[in-house]
Design a protein around this motif. Structure first.
Motif, PDB file in Angstrom:
ATOM      1  N   ASP A  31       0.832  -1.203   0.000  1.00  0.00           N
ATOM      2  CA  ASP A  31       0.000   0.000   0.000  1.00  0.00           C
ATOM      3  C   ASP A  31       0.869   1.257   0.000  1.00  0.00           C
ATOM      4  N   HIS A  32       1.918   1.252   0.807  1.00  0.00           N
ATOM      5  CA  HIS A  32       2.819   2.406   0.865  1.00  0.00           C
ATOM      6  C   HIS A  32       3.591   2.578  -0.441  1.00  0.00           C
ATOM      7  N   SER A  33       3.943   1.477  -1.089  1.00  0.00           N
ATOM      8  CA  SER A  33       4.624   1.569  -2.388  1.00  0.00           C
ATOM      9  C   SER A  33       3.731   2.248  -3.416  1.00  0.00           C
ATOM     10  N   VAL A  34       2.452   1.909  -3.425  1.00  0.00           N
ATOM     11  CA  VAL A  34       1.511   2.537  -4.354  1.00  0.00           C
ATOM     12  C   VAL A  34       1.400   4.030  -4.055  1.00  0.00           C
ATOM     13  N   ARG A  35       1.322   4.364  -2.784  1.00  0.00           N
ATOM     14  CA  ARG A  35       1.222   5.781  -2.408  1.00  0.00           C
ATOM     15  C   ARG A  35       2.480   6.559  -2.783  1.00  0.00           C
ATOM     16  N   LEU A  36       3.647   5.970  -2.583  1.00  0.00           N
ATOM     17  CA  LEU A  36       4.900   6.633  -2.956  1.00  0.00           C
ATOM     18  C   LEU A  36       4.998   6.820  -4.465  1.00  0.00           C
ATOM     19  N   SER A  37       4.524   5.844  -5.230  1.00  0.00           N
ATOM     20  CA  SER A  37       4.518   5.992  -6.688  1.00  0.00           C
ATOM     21  C   SER A  37       3.644   7.166  -7.088  1.00  0.00           C
ATOM     22  N   ALA A  38       2.520   7.326  -6.414  1.00  0.00           N
ATOM     23  CA  ALA A  38       1.631   8.447  -6.720  1.00  0.00           C
ATOM     24  C   ALA A  38       2.320   9.772  -6.421  1.00  0.00           C
ATOM     25  N   LEU A  39       3.053   9.829  -5.330  1.00  0.00           N
ATOM     26  CA  LEU A  39       3.749  11.064  -4.982  1.00  0.00           C
ATOM     27  C   LEU A  39       4.930  11.343  -5.897  1.00  0.00           C
ATOM     28  N   SER A  40       5.506  10.318  -6.507  1.00  0.00           N
ATOM     29  CA  SER A  40       6.679  10.530  -7.349  1.00  0.00           C
ATOM     30  C   SER A  40       6.324  10.922  -8.755  1.00  0.00           C
ATOM     31  N   GLY A  41       5.065  11.238  -9.005  1.00  0.00           N
ATOM     32  CA  GLY A  41       4.762  11.839 -10.290  1.00  0.00           C
ATOM     33  C   GLY A  41       3.887  11.068 -11.236  1.00  0.00           C
ATOM     34  N   THR A  42       3.047  10.199 -10.776  1.00  0.00           N
ATOM     35  CA  THR A  42       2.161   9.509 -11.696  1.00  0.00           C
ATOM     36  C   THR A  42       0.937  10.346 -12.012  1.00  0.00           C
ATOM     37  N   GLY A  43       0.875  11.565 -11.516  1.00  0.00           N
ATOM     38  CA  GLY A  43      -0.243  12.437 -11.834  1.00  0.00           C
ATOM     39  C   GLY A  43      -1.364  12.379 -10.823  1.00  0.00           C
ATOM     40  N   LEU A  44      -1.255  11.529  -9.802  1.00  0.00           N
ATOM     41  CA  LEU A  44      -2.343  11.390  -8.853  1.00  0.00           C
ATOM     42  C   LEU A  44      -2.294  12.458  -7.764  1.00  0.00           C
ATOM     43  N   ASP A  45      -1.145  13.035  -7.550  1.00  0.00           N
ATOM     44  CA  ASP A  45      -0.988  14.029  -6.503  1.00  0.00           C
ATOM     45  C   ASP A  45      -0.605  15.358  -7.135  1.00  0.00           C
ATOM     46  N   THR A  46      -1.576  16.243  -7.271  1.00  0.00           N
ATOM     47  CA  THR A  46      -1.307  17.519  -7.930  1.00  0.00           C
ATOM     48  C   THR A  46      -0.965  18.622  -6.934  1.00  0.00           C
ATOM     49  N   ASP A  47      -0.910  18.315  -5.645  1.00  0.00           N
ATOM     50  CA  ASP A  47      -0.567  19.333  -4.659  1.00  0.00           C
ATOM     51  C   ASP A  47       0.881  19.792  -4.808  1.00  0.00           C
ATOM     52  N   ASN A  48       1.689  19.035  -5.521  1.00  0.00           N
ATOM     53  CA  ASN A  48       3.098  19.364  -5.681  1.00  0.00           C
ATOM     54  C   ASN A  48       3.362  20.251  -6.884  1.00  0.00           C
ATOM     55  N   LEU A  49       2.347  20.774  -7.522  1.00  0.00           N
ATOM     56  CA  LEU A  49       2.514  21.579  -8.730  1.00  0.00           C
ATOM     57  C   LEU A  49       2.388  23.066  -8.436  1.00  0.00           C
ATOM     58  N   ARG A  50       3.170  23.871  -9.146  1.00  0.00           N
ATOM     59  CA  ARG A  50       3.016  25.318  -9.109  1.00  0.00           C
ATOM     60  C   ARG A  50       1.726  25.651  -9.846  1.00  0.00           C
ATOM     61  N   GLU A  51       0.908  26.446  -9.259  1.00  0.00           N
ATOM     62  CA  GLU A  51      -0.353  26.847  -9.881  1.00  0.00           C
ATOM     63  C   GLU A  51      -0.086  27.822 -11.020  1.00  0.00           C
ATOM     64  N   PRO A  52      -0.851  27.710 -12.115  1.00  0.00           N
ATOM     65  CA  PRO A  52      -0.742  28.728 -13.172  1.00  0.00           C
ATOM     66  C   PRO A  52      -0.975  30.120 -12.589  1.00  0.00           C
ATOM     67  N   GLY A  53      -0.177  31.062 -13.046  1.00  0.00           N
ATOM     68  CA  GLY A  53      -0.280  32.432 -12.541  1.00  0.00           C
ATOM     69  C   GLY A  53       0.724  32.750 -11.452  1.00  0.00           C
ATOM     70  N   THR A  54       1.427  31.741 -10.934  1.00  0.00           N
ATOM     71  CA  THR A  54       2.424  32.005  -9.902  1.00  0.00           C
ATOM     72  C   THR A  54       3.791  32.238 -10.553  1.00  0.00           C
ATOM     73  N   ALA A  55       4.552  33.104  -9.949  1.00  0.00           N
ATOM     74  CA  ALA A  55       5.876  33.450 -10.480  1.00  0.00           C
ATOM     75  C   ALA A  55       6.904  32.410 -10.055  1.00  0.00           C
ATOM     76  N   VAL A  56       7.865  32.193 -10.918  1.00  0.00           N
ATOM     77  CA  VAL A  56       8.991  31.316 -10.615  1.00  0.00           C
ATOM     78  C   VAL A  56       9.995  32.137  -9.815  1.00  0.00           C
ATOM     79  N   ASP A  57      10.584  31.528  -8.792  1.00  0.00           N
ATOM     80  CA  ASP A  57      11.584  32.223  -7.983  1.00  0.00           C
ATOM     81  C   ASP A  57      12.876  32.421  -8.785  1.00  0.00           C
ATOM     82  N   LEU A  58      13.699  33.363  -8.347  1.00  0.00           N
ATOM     83  CA  LEU A  58      14.987  33.594  -9.003  1.00  0.00           C
ATOM     84  C   LEU A  58      15.865  32.354  -8.898  1.00  0.00           C
ATOM     85  N   PHE A  59      16.614  32.077  -9.952  1.00  0.00           N
ATOM     86  CA  PHE A  59      17.553  30.965  -9.937  1.00  0.00           C
ATOM     87  C   PHE A  59      18.648  31.224 -10.961  1.00  0.00           C
TER      88      PHE A  59
END
Length: 181
Positions: A31-59
């Motif tokens: 169960d934890h492996s499935v959850r970690l796969s979701a967090l690593s970018g399978t598209g199931l967890d969108t909380d890790n995305l910058r929202e459209p309209g937000t500025a990128v920080d200096l780099f």
């Protein structure tokens, strides 16, 4: 003889209890492996995305060709992709990102790929260098922090330093007309 039978029955019961508990632990790990796969970018967890309209920080970062890249390079529409080696979702999405980036308006000059990890994975560096600039940085490096990339893969379109699209799936990026580089 009765004492021996009781001892054998007790050991057998303890083994059965141990087996049931072990199976429960294995189920939890799956169960934890499935959850970690979701967090690593399978598209199931969108909380890790910058929202459209937000500025990128200096780099600032130096790409594999020795060219310094910064927020100032993102005035025109720029496709940015974040990958990390040993990521099944990154491996799965790499071909579609390469196809999309290969037709992105502005060509190689408007594509930035960031590969996390000290080595950057030769496969990723080589493939991504065909379609754009490649920055290799340690996990949670300055470019990843500037874009808020916490899950992999992450794809963004940035105009004038502001995110216009963000997703974990190339299919969700905006359509564009093919323009030769």
């Amino acid at each position: 003889m009765t004492l021996l039978s009781i001892a054998i029955a007790l050991v057998g019961a303890l083994c059965l209890i141990d087996l049931v508990l072990t199976l429960g632990v294995v189920r939890r790990l799956r169960d934890h492996s499935v959850r970690l796969s979701a967090l690593s970018g399978t598209g199931l967890d969108t909380d890790n995305l910058r929202e459209p309209g937000t500025a990128v920080d200096l780099f600032t970062a130096t790409d594999v060709d020795g060219v310094e890249r910064s927020l100032g390079d993102l005035a025109e529409p720029t496709l940015v992709g974040f990958f990390t080696p040993d990521c099944p979702a990154c491996e799965e999405k790499l071909p579609s990102f390469l196809a999309y980036a290969g037709t992105f308006p502005g060509g190689r000059n408007r594509v930035l790929a960031v590969v996390g990890g000290e080595s950057g994975g030769v496969k990723y560096r080589t493939a991504l260098a065909e379609v754009g600039a490649v920055v290799v940085e340690r996990e949670r490096g300055p470019v990843q922090k500037a874009f808020g990339a916490k899950a992999f893969p992450t794809f963004l379109v940035v105009v004038d330093g502001v995110v216009t699209h963000s997703t974990h799936d190339v299919a969700d990026l905006p359509e564009h007309a093919h323009q030769p580089a």
